[in-house]
Design an enzyme around this catalytic site. Structure first.
Site, mmCIF file in Angstrom:
data_model
loop_
_atom_site.group_PDB
_atom_site.id
_atom_site.type_symbol
_atom_site.label_atom_id
_atom_site.label_comp_id
_atom_site.label_asym_id
_atom_site.label_seq_id
_atom_site.Cartn_x
_atom_site.Cartn_y
_atom_site.Cartn_z
ATOM 1 N N HIS A 1 1.209 4.893 -2.369
ATOM 2 C CA HIS A 1 0.820 5.767 -3.486
ATOM 3 C C HIS A 1 2.096 6.436 -3.970
ATOM 4 O O HIS A 1 2.718 7.182 -3.209
ATOM 5 C CB HIS A 1 -0.191 6.815 -3.025
ATOM 6 C CG HIS A 1 -1.441 6.212 -2.441
ATOM 7 N ND1 HIS A 1 -2.571 5.993 -3.191
ATOM 8 C CD2 HIS A 1 -1.711 5.757 -1.188
ATOM 9 C CE1 HIS A 1 -3.503 5.440 -2.414
ATOM 10 N NE2 HIS A 1 -3.004 5.276 -1.199
ATOM 11 N N GLU B 1 -11.346 3.313 6.051
ATOM 12 C CA GLU B 1 -10.331 4.236 6.581
ATOM 13 C C GLU B 1 -11.106 5.310 7.358
ATOM 14 O O GLU B 1 -10.990 5.404 8.571
ATOM 15 C CB GLU B 1 -9.502 4.844 5.447
ATOM 16 C CG GLU B 1 -8.403 5.792 5.917
ATOM 17 C CD GLU B 1 -7.643 6.449 4.750
ATOM 18 O OE1 GLU B 1 -8.158 6.519 3.623
ATOM 19 O OE2 GLU B 1 -6.507 6.930 4.999
ATOM 20 N N HIS C 1 -9.629 1.029 -1.193
ATOM 21 C CA HIS C 1 -9.583 1.642 0.138
ATOM 22 C C HIS C 1 -10.995 1.560 0.705
ATOM 23 O O HIS C 1 -11.960 1.971 0.046
ATOM 24 C CB HIS C 1 -9.200 3.116 0.054
ATOM 25 C CG HIS C 1 -7.753 3.388 -0.217
ATOM 26 N ND1 HIS C 1 -7.073 2.854 -1.282
ATOM 27 C CD2 HIS C 1 -6.856 4.163 0.455
ATOM 28 C CE1 HIS C 1 -5.813 3.290 -1.249
ATOM 29 N NE2 HIS C 1 -5.653 4.092 -0.216
ATOM 30 N N HIS D 1 0.861 -1.198 0.000
ATOM 31 C CA HIS D 1 0.000 0.000 0.000
ATOM 32 C C HIS D 1 0.889 1.238 0.000
ATOM 33 O O HIS D 1 1.330 1.700 1.053
ATOM 34 C CB HIS D 1 -0.927 -0.039 1.230
ATOM 35 C CG HIS D 1 -1.951 1.063 1.261
ATOM 36 N ND1 HIS D 1 -3.130 0.965 1.978
ATOM 37 C CD2 HIS D 1 -1.991 2.280 0.680
ATOM 38 C CE1 HIS D 1 -3.830 2.073 1.835
ATOM 39 N NE2 HIS D 1 -3.156 2.903 1.057
ATOM 40 N N ASP E 1 1.752 3.952 2.811
ATOM 41 C CA ASP E 1 0.704 4.814 2.252
ATOM 42 C C ASP E 1 1.290 5.997 1.470
ATOM 43 O O ASP E 1 1.469 5.892 0.259
ATOM 44 C CB ASP E 1 -0.256 5.286 3.350
ATOM 45 C CG ASP E 1 -1.667 5.553 2.836
ATOM 46 O OD1 ASP E 1 -1.935 5.322 1.648
ATOM 47 O OD2 ASP E 1 -2.526 5.989 3.642
ATOM 48 N N ASP E 2 1.562 7.100 2.145
ATOM 49 C CA ASP E 2 2.115 8.305 1.503
ATOM 50 C C ASP E 2 3.298 8.783 2.342
ATOM 51 O O ASP E 2 3.190 9.775 3.072
ATOM 52 C CB ASP E 2 1.045 9.393 1.416
ATOM 53 C CG ASP E 2 -0.171 8.928 0.629
ATOM 54 O OD1 ASP E 2 -0.103 8.896 -0.605
ATOM 55 O OD2 ASP E 2 -1.185 8.557 1.275
HETATM 56 N N1 HPA Z 1 -6.736 7.362 1.418
HETATM 57 C C1 HPA Z 1 -7.436 7.674 0.322
HETATM 58 N N2 HPA Z 1 -6.879 8.142 -0.780
HETATM 59 C C2 HPA Z 1 -5.561 8.296 -0.809
HETATM 60 C C3 HPA Z 1 -4.792 8.006 0.291
HETATM 61 C C4 HPA Z 1 -5.410 7.501 1.465
HETATM 62 O O1 HPA Z 1 -4.792 7.194 2.504
HETATM 63 N N3 HPA Z 1 -3.518 8.285 -0.069
HETATM 64 C C5 HPA Z 1 -3.537 8.729 -1.334
HETATM 65 N N4 HPA Z 1 -4.778 8.742 -1.793
HETATM 66 ZN ZN ZN Z 2 -3.801 4.764 0.593
#
Ligand code: HPA
Ligand code: ZN
Length: 337
Positions: free
Chosen positions: A18, A199, A196, A16, A277-278
């Site tokens: 991006h 969350e 996703h 996971h 994630d990011d």
């Molecule tokens: N959630 C939803 N969209 C996203 C995320 C995330 O954590 N990171 C990049 N796009």
């Molecule tokens: Zn994500």
């Protein structure tokens, strides 16, 4: 061996990530200059100071703005190369990376520019580190399903180099059911499916992802724990959850790392994995995520090995490659005793 070094060296897959979320402020500035794109920050410190979020949307606004500096094929390659360097240093041996084509095509950047740059970065990582990687094309859920179909059509010439489609961006108000038809079309083309869900969205969004999208893997999934029947189903069916502890903290999905549910997920029998994630926005790459979760929730080495094992089991690698990675993981654990 210290726990710090044990985590760094633990062979692991990242499931996971991006790629646009791995754009570090230093590269953002360099690309802004190279491409003569204006950015609303005077310094790298000012960029980092802007990374304070109280919900997913706060982050997304800044993340999409940052992506404006990505213009040319080599920008996407440089972005991917920088990520793979960090991932390799963190013990990642296989990465399944997400990209958001609509973030770029909606600004007039061709789909081919984006994907050819990323594929060049992936080839470089394979040559330099022996790292394998796969691409997950994500649809932006705040846009409509027709736009997702247009994106799937644009991807047609590269479908043999794309493993899966995913669903990201603003979750609340954009339930999985909105994308049921385009996910069915992607499956018919032989693509795997991830989304996703859970969350910020309720457990019902996870149910929709399972029943209406028929996902192969669940991104985040934290709020599934609010529904014991759903949790039991995820455990029974061996669904992989791609959990992102530092993201959860930064986006206020958890109020404190001390309350992160990673150990509850493990105890519930969920196939949980740890991911970044990011990482440029959330303060750490994958090993930092393992360390943050481990120290906040008292995970022991057995738990950490289980999480790494799950990352291979939950990957889209063929069975023989998974078995080879698990053997390498066992050898690492044996050698570190
Ligand atoms: N959630 C939803 N969209 C996203 C995320 C995330 O954590 N990171 C990049 N796009
Ligand atoms: Zn994500």
């Amino acid at each position: 061996m210290t726990d710090h070094d044990f985590i760094t060296g633990l062979p692991k897959a990242e499931l996971h990530l991006h790629i646009e979320g791995s754009l570090e402020p230093e590269l953002m500035f360099a690309l802004a200059q190279r491409n003569k794109v204006a950015i609303p920050y005077a310094s790298i410190e000012e960029v980092r100071a802007a990374y304070s979020f109280s919900r997913l949307q706060d982050f997304l606004d800044i993340y999409y703005a940052g992506a404006n500096v990505l213009q040319k094929q080599e920008d996407f390659r440089d972005l991917a190369v920088a990520y793979f360097d960090r991932a390799a240093a963190d013990g990642v041996v296989h990465a399944e990376i997400m990209f958001d084509p609509q973030t770029h095509t909606d600004r007039g950047i061709a789909f081919g520019t984006v994907i050819e740059g990323l594929l060049a970065g992936m080839a470089d990582a394979n040559a330099r580190y022996g790292m394998t990687s796969k691409l997950i094309l994500c649809f932006l859920r705040h846009l409509d399903e027709d736009a997702a179909f247009v994106t799937l059509a644009a991807a047609e010439p590269w479908l043999d180099r794309i493993d899966a489609v995913g669903l990201d961006s603003s979750e609340l108000g954009h339930p999985p059911e909105k994308f049921a038809r385009v996910f069915a079309a992607a499956r018919a083309k032989g693509l795997r499916l991830v989304a996703h869900a859970g969350e910020e969205g309720p457990p019902d969004y996870v149910l929709q992802a399972l029943d209406l999208l028929e996902i192969d893997r669940l991104d985040h999934g934290n709020r599934s724990l609010e529904d014991p029947v759903l949790t039991a189903r995820l455990a029974r069916t061996g669904m992989t959850l791609t959990v992102c502890p530092l993201s959860n903290l930064k986006l206020c999905v958890v109020d404190d790392m001390a309350n992160h549910p990673i150990d509850r997920m493990i105890k519930a029998g969920l196939r949980a994995t740890i991911n970044s994630d990011d990482p440029a926005y959330f303060g750490g790459y994958i090993a930092d995520n393992y360390r943050a979760a481990a120290s906040a929730r008292g995970l022991d080495r057995g738990d950490l090995v289980l999480l790494a094992r799950n990352s291979f089991l939950g990957s889209f690698l063929p069975d023989d490659a998974v078995a080879a990675h698990l053997a390498r993981l066992d050898a690492y654990v044996e050698a570190s005793r």
